[in-house]
Every structure is written in structure tokens, then in C-alpha cells.
Scaffold this motif. Structure first.
Motif, PDB file in Angstrom:
ATOM      1  N   VAL A  29      -5.959 -47.418  16.966  1.00 50.44           N
ATOM      2  CA  VAL A  29      -4.813 -47.875  16.167  1.00 50.44           C
ATOM      3  C   VAL A  29      -3.561 -47.085  16.546  1.00 50.44           C
ATOM      4  CG1 VAL A  29      -3.849 -47.875  13.827  1.00 50.44           C
ATOM      5  CG2 VAL A  29      -6.116 -48.805  14.231  1.00 50.44           C
ATOM      6  N   ALA A  30      -3.687 -45.768  16.686  1.00 54.13           N
ATOM      7  CA  ALA A  30      -2.532 -44.942  17.037  1.00 54.13           C
ATOM      8  C   ALA A  30      -2.009 -45.284  18.433  1.00 54.13           C
ATOM      9  CB  ALA A  30      -2.894 -43.463  16.946  1.00 54.13           C
ATOM     10  N   ILE A  31      -2.909 -45.429  19.393  1.00 55.05           N
ATOM     11  CA  ILE A  31      -2.488 -45.746  20.768  1.00 55.05           C
ATOM     12  C   ILE A  31      -1.887 -47.148  20.838  1.00 55.05           C
ATOM     13  CG2 ILE A  31      -3.352 -46.169  23.105  1.00 55.05           C
ATOM     14  CD1 ILE A  31      -5.373 -43.859  22.542  1.00 55.05           C
ATOM     15  N   ALA A  32      -2.518 -48.113  20.156  1.00 57.72           N
ATOM     16  CA  ALA A  32      -1.966 -49.478  20.151  1.00 57.72           C
ATOM     17  C   ALA A  32      -0.605 -49.507  19.459  1.00 57.72           C
ATOM     18  CB  ALA A  32      -2.934 -50.433  19.461  1.00 57.72           C
ATOM     19  N   GLY A  33      -0.432 -48.678  18.432  1.00 54.40           N
ATOM     20  CA  GLY A  33       0.875 -48.599  17.773  1.00 54.40           C
ATOM     21  C   GLY A  33       1.948 -48.068  18.708  1.00 54.40           C
ATOM     22  N   LEU A  34       1.601 -47.039  19.467  1.00 56.72           N
ATOM     23  CA  LEU A  34       2.560 -46.508  20.444  1.00 56.72           C
ATOM     24  C   LEU A  34       2.892 -47.541  21.510  1.00 56.72           C
ATOM     25  CD1 LEU A  34       1.254 -42.853  20.940  1.00 56.72           C
ATOM     26  CD2 LEU A  34       3.410 -43.569  19.893  1.00 56.72           C
ATOM     27  N   LEU A  35       1.875 -48.244  22.000  1.00 58.64           N
ATOM     28  CA  LEU A  35       2.130 -49.289  22.991  1.00 58.64           C
ATOM     29  C   LEU A  35       2.956 -50.427  22.396  1.00 58.64           C
ATOM     30  CD1 LEU A  35      -1.327 -49.450  24.793  1.00 58.64           C
ATOM     31  CD2 LEU A  35       0.837 -48.612  25.736  1.00 58.64           C
ATOM     32  N   SER A  36       2.735 -50.725  21.130  1.00 57.18           N
ATOM     33  CA  SER A  36       3.521 -51.775  20.480  1.00 57.18           C
ATOM     34  C   SER A  36       4.992 -51.393  20.384  1.00 57.18           C
ATOM     35  CB  SER A  36       2.967 -52.057  19.084  1.00 57.18           C
ATOM     36  OG  SER A  36       1.670 -52.598  19.175  1.00 57.18           O
ATOM     37  N   ILE A  37       5.249 -50.131  20.124  1.00 54.44           N
ATOM     38  CA  ILE A  37       6.643 -49.672  20.117  1.00 54.44           C
ATOM     39  C   ILE A  37       7.238 -49.812  21.517  1.00 54.44           C
ATOM     40  CG2 ILE A  37       8.128 -47.651  19.818  1.00 54.44           C
ATOM     41  CD1 ILE A  37       6.183 -46.799  17.565  1.00 54.44           C
ATOM     42  N   TYR A  38       6.474 -49.449  22.532  1.00 52.48           N
ATOM     43  CA  TYR A  38       6.940 -49.575  23.911  1.00 52.48           C
ATOM     44  C   TYR A  38       7.231 -51.037  24.257  1.00 52.48           C
ATOM     45  CZ  TYR A  38       6.868 -49.642  28.980  1.00 52.48           C
ATOM     46  OH  TYR A  38       7.186 -49.848  30.290  1.00 52.48           O
ATOM     47  N   PHE A  39       6.385 -51.965  23.780  1.00 54.08           N
ATOM     48  CA  PHE A  39       6.558 -53.383  24.069  1.00 54.08           C
ATOM     49  C   PHE A  39       7.497 -54.076  23.075  1.00 54.08           C
ATOM     50  CE2 PHE A  39       2.403 -52.985  26.356  1.00 54.08           C
ATOM     51  CZ  PHE A  39       2.869 -53.369  27.602  1.00 54.08           C
ATOM     52  N   ASP A  40       8.277 -53.316  22.329  1.00 53.83           N
ATOM     53  CA  ASP A  40       9.309 -53.838  21.424  1.00 53.83           C
ATOM     54  C   ASP A  40       8.779 -54.677  20.270  1.00 53.83           C
ATOM     55  OD1 ASP A  40      11.435 -52.604  22.737  1.00 53.83           O
ATOM     56  OD2 ASP A  40      11.644 -54.252  24.163  1.00 53.83           O
ATOM     57  N   TRP A  41       7.689 -54.254  19.656  1.00 52.22           N
ATOM     58  CA  TRP A  41       7.212 -54.902  18.446  1.00 52.22           C
ATOM     59  C   TRP A  41       7.961 -54.382  17.227  1.00 52.22           C
ATOM     60  CZ3 TRP A  41       3.895 -58.931  17.864  1.00 52.22           C
ATOM     61  CH2 TRP A  41       3.207 -59.340  18.994  1.00 52.22           C
ATOM     62  N   GLY A  42       8.760 -53.374  17.424  1.00 50.66           N
ATOM     63  CA  GLY A  42       9.575 -52.834  16.340  1.00 50.66           C
ATOM     64  C   GLY A  42       9.121 -51.441  15.939  1.00 50.66           C
ATOM     65  N   TRP A  43      10.079 -50.698  15.393  1.00 51.27           N
ATOM     66  CA  TRP A  43       9.793 -49.323  14.975  1.00 51.27           C
ATOM     67  C   TRP A  43       8.907 -49.270  13.744  1.00 51.27           C
ATOM     68  CZ3 TRP A  43      10.309 -45.310  17.963  1.00 51.27           C
ATOM     69  CH2 TRP A  43      11.189 -45.401  19.045  1.00 51.27           C
ATOM     70  N   VAL A  44       8.720 -50.409  13.082  1.00 51.87           N
ATOM     71  CA  VAL A  44       7.815 -50.447  11.943  1.00 51.87           C
ATOM     72  C   VAL A  44       6.386 -50.093  12.375  1.00 51.87           C
ATOM     73  CG1 VAL A  44       7.230 -52.895  12.078  1.00 51.87           C
ATOM     74  CG2 VAL A  44       7.289 -51.760   9.866  1.00 51.87           C
ATOM     75  N   MET A  45       6.101 -50.232  13.649  1.00 50.74           N
ATOM     76  CA  MET A  45       4.770 -49.897  14.164  1.00 50.74           C
ATOM     77  C   MET A  45       4.482 -48.395  14.099  1.00 50.74           C
ATOM     78  SD  MET A  45       3.509 -52.807  14.598  1.00 50.74           S
ATOM     79  CE  MET A  45       1.954 -52.313  15.273  1.00 50.74           C
ATOM     80  N   LEU A  46       5.520 -47.589  13.806  1.00 51.52           N
ATOM     81  CA  LEU A  46       5.274 -46.157  13.597  1.00 51.52           C
ATOM     82  C   LEU A  46       4.336 -45.933  12.413  1.00 51.52           C
ATOM     83  CD1 LEU A  46       8.616 -44.231  14.163  1.00 51.52           C
ATOM     84  CD2 LEU A  46       6.435 -43.896  15.320  1.00 51.52           C
ATOM     85  N   ILE A  47       4.365 -46.835  11.447  1.00 49.92           N
ATOM     86  CA  ILE A  47       3.446 -46.732  10.314  1.00 49.92           C
ATOM     87  C   ILE A  47       2.011 -46.830  10.805  1.00 49.92           C
ATOM     88  CG2 ILE A  47       2.704 -47.845   8.167  1.00 49.92           C
ATOM     89  CD1 ILE A  47       5.643 -48.743   7.833  1.00 49.92           C
ATOM     90  N   SER A  48       1.767 -47.716  11.735  1.00 48.55           N
ATOM     91  CA  SER A  48       0.441 -47.867  12.314  1.00 48.55           C
ATOM     92  C   SER A  48       0.034 -46.611  13.095  1.00 48.55           C
ATOM     93  CB  SER A  48       0.414 -49.099  13.222  1.00 48.55           C
ATOM     94  OG  SER A  48      -0.881 -49.355  13.674  1.00 48.55           O
ATOM     95  N   VAL A  49       0.986 -46.044  13.825  1.00 49.67           N
ATOM     96  CA  VAL A  49       0.702 -44.809  14.566  1.00 49.67           C
ATOM     97  C   VAL A  49       0.315 -43.700  13.598  1.00 49.67           C
ATOM     98  CG1 VAL A  49       1.711 -43.019  16.043  1.00 49.67           C
ATOM     99  CG2 VAL A  49       2.230 -45.416  16.487  1.00 49.67           C
ATOM    100  N   PHE A  50       1.099 -43.541  12.534  1.00 47.93           N
ATOM    101  CA  PHE A  50       0.810 -42.481  11.559  1.00 47.93           C
ATOM    102  C   PHE A  50      -0.505 -42.734  10.827  1.00 47.93           C
ATOM    103  CE2 PHE A  50       5.600 -41.731  11.395  1.00 47.93           C
ATOM    104  CZ  PHE A  50       5.522 -40.698  12.311  1.00 47.93           C
ATOM    105  N   ALA A  51      -0.826 -43.987  10.527  1.00 47.62           N
ATOM    106  CA  ALA A  51      -2.086 -44.303   9.853  1.00 47.62           C
ATOM    107  C   ALA A  51      -3.278 -43.963  10.754  1.00 47.62           C
ATOM    108  CB  ALA A  51      -2.116 -45.773   9.457  1.00 47.62           C
ATOM    109  N   GLY A  52      -3.171 -44.293  12.032  1.00 49.16           N
ATOM    110  CA  GLY A  52      -4.245 -43.953  12.970  1.00 49.16           C
ATOM    111  C   GLY A  52      -4.410 -42.456  13.122  1.00 49.16           C
ATOM    112  N   LEU A  53      -3.291 -41.731  13.215  1.00 49.88           N
ATOM    113  CA  LEU A  53      -3.366 -40.273  13.333  1.00 49.88           C
ATOM    114  C   LEU A  53      -3.914 -39.645  12.053  1.00 49.88           C
ATOM    115  CD1 LEU A  53      -0.054 -39.459  15.241  1.00 49.88           C
ATOM    116  CD2 LEU A  53      -2.388 -39.473  16.136  1.00 49.88           C
ATOM    117  N   LEU A  54      -3.561 -40.198  10.907  1.00 51.23           N
ATOM    118  CA  LEU A  54      -4.086 -39.694   9.639  1.00 51.23           C
ATOM    119  C   LEU A  54      -5.603 -39.837   9.589  1.00 51.23           C
ATOM    120  CD1 LEU A  54      -3.591 -38.583   6.776  1.00 51.23           C
ATOM    121  CD2 LEU A  54      -3.289 -40.955   6.037  1.00 51.23           C
ATOM    122  N   ALA A  55      -6.117 -40.962  10.064  1.00 48.18           N
ATOM    123  CA  ALA A  55      -7.565 -41.170  10.086  1.00 48.18           C
ATOM    124  C   ALA A  55      -8.247 -40.168  11.019  1.00 48.18           C
ATOM    125  CB  ALA A  55      -7.884 -42.600  10.523  1.00 48.18           C
ATOM    126  N   VAL A  56      -7.657 -39.928  12.182  1.00 43.34           N
ATOM    127  CA  VAL A  56      -8.229 -38.960  13.121  1.00 43.34           C
ATOM    128  C   VAL A  56      -8.233 -37.565  12.502  1.00 43.34           C
ATOM    129  CG1 VAL A  56      -7.862 -37.824  15.350  1.00 43.34           C
ATOM    130  CG2 VAL A  56      -7.696 -40.309  15.179  1.00 43.34           C
TER     131      VAL A  56
END
Length: 147
Positions: free
Chosen positions: A20-47
């Protein structure tokens, strides 16, 4: 860290959180929007919730591990599914691109993380898993033969 000491559900949550964290970072790179930072933080929180007891002993997380995993999974799944529904037409038109595939992998990993968090939370709250039938009683001993 000794990964063999983790339960199967913890290993699933750890891998799903990392994806989830890696896909969130890739989503930001592919311009899915900065809202995907929530996904990055959620994945890192789980780890962090999984590795905290053995690697980050001085770090204290508020709440139980199951509750933290459940909240992280719920946040990541809601965000990814809603963002995917918003871009559903684009996803279907570009299904064979790396951008779409990594986003779909992030959605699947977020749902798996949500499920793993739910299982951990139910286990901590004392509720028996609904899917696991009770163990079968041992077979009765045979009576001795009359003779």
C-alpha cells in the motif's frame, strides 16, 4: 527481526502495508494526486504497528495493534476504492499500463490490509472468528471386546 515469530495474519498485514505504501508513492509519481499521501501513511502505519514490538521498542503507539491495523486498512481501502471509482473509466481504458496496474495492486493490497486489521481486531477483542468452526471432539474409545 524474526519474521517466523510473526503470526500468519501479521505477515499478511506487513506485506499488504508495504505494498500500500509503495503503491501510494507510485500513485503520487503517476499524478493520482497528493491525496494518495494518506495511503502512504496508512501503509507505513501498518508496517510500524507490526514491527514496533521487536524493532522499535521505545516507540509507543496509542491503541492496540489490531485497532491500529484496522484503522490503517480502513483509511487506505476507503481512499483507494473511492479514488479508483472516480477514475474507473480511465482505469478500464488503460488497463494494460503500468500506471493502472500499480493502482489496482494498491487497491487490492488496501483491501487485504483492511481484512488483516479486522481479523487482528476481532482476535484482540475476544470475539471468535466467524469462519473457524469449533474443533471436532476426539473420537470415543472403542469398548473392549467381550470374550
Amino acid at each position: 527481526m524474526n519474521f517466523s515469530a510473526l503470526s500468519q495474519n501479521d505477515r499478511i498485514a506487513l506485506v499488504a502495508g508495504a505494498v500500500v505504501a509503495i503503491a501510494g508513492l507510485l500513485s503520487i509519481y503517476f499524478d493520482w494526486g497528493w491525496v494518495m499521501l494518506i495511503s502512504v501513511f496508512a501503509g507505513l502505519l501498518a508496517v510500524v504497528a507490526i514491527v514496533q514490538p521487536s524493532m522499535l521498542g521505545s516507540l509507543q503507539i496509542t491503541g492496540s495493534k489490531g485497532a491500529v491495523l484496522y484503522v490503517a486498512g480502513l483509511g487506505a481501502a476507503l481512499l483507494n476504492v473511492l479514488r479508483g471509482v472516480d477514475a474507473l473509466e480511465w482505469l478500464l481504458d488503460n488497463l494494460a499500463t503500468v500506471d493502472a496496474l500499480q493502482f489496482i495492486a494498491g487497491i487490492v493490497a488496501a483491501i487485504v490490509l483492511l481484512y488483516a486489521g479486522w481479523v487482528a481486531y476481532r482476535g484482540e477483542s475476544g470475539m471468535a472468528p466467524a469462519m473457524a468452526p469449533p474443533p471436532a471432539p476426539p473420537p470415543a474409545p472403542e469398548p473392549p471386546a467381550a470374550g
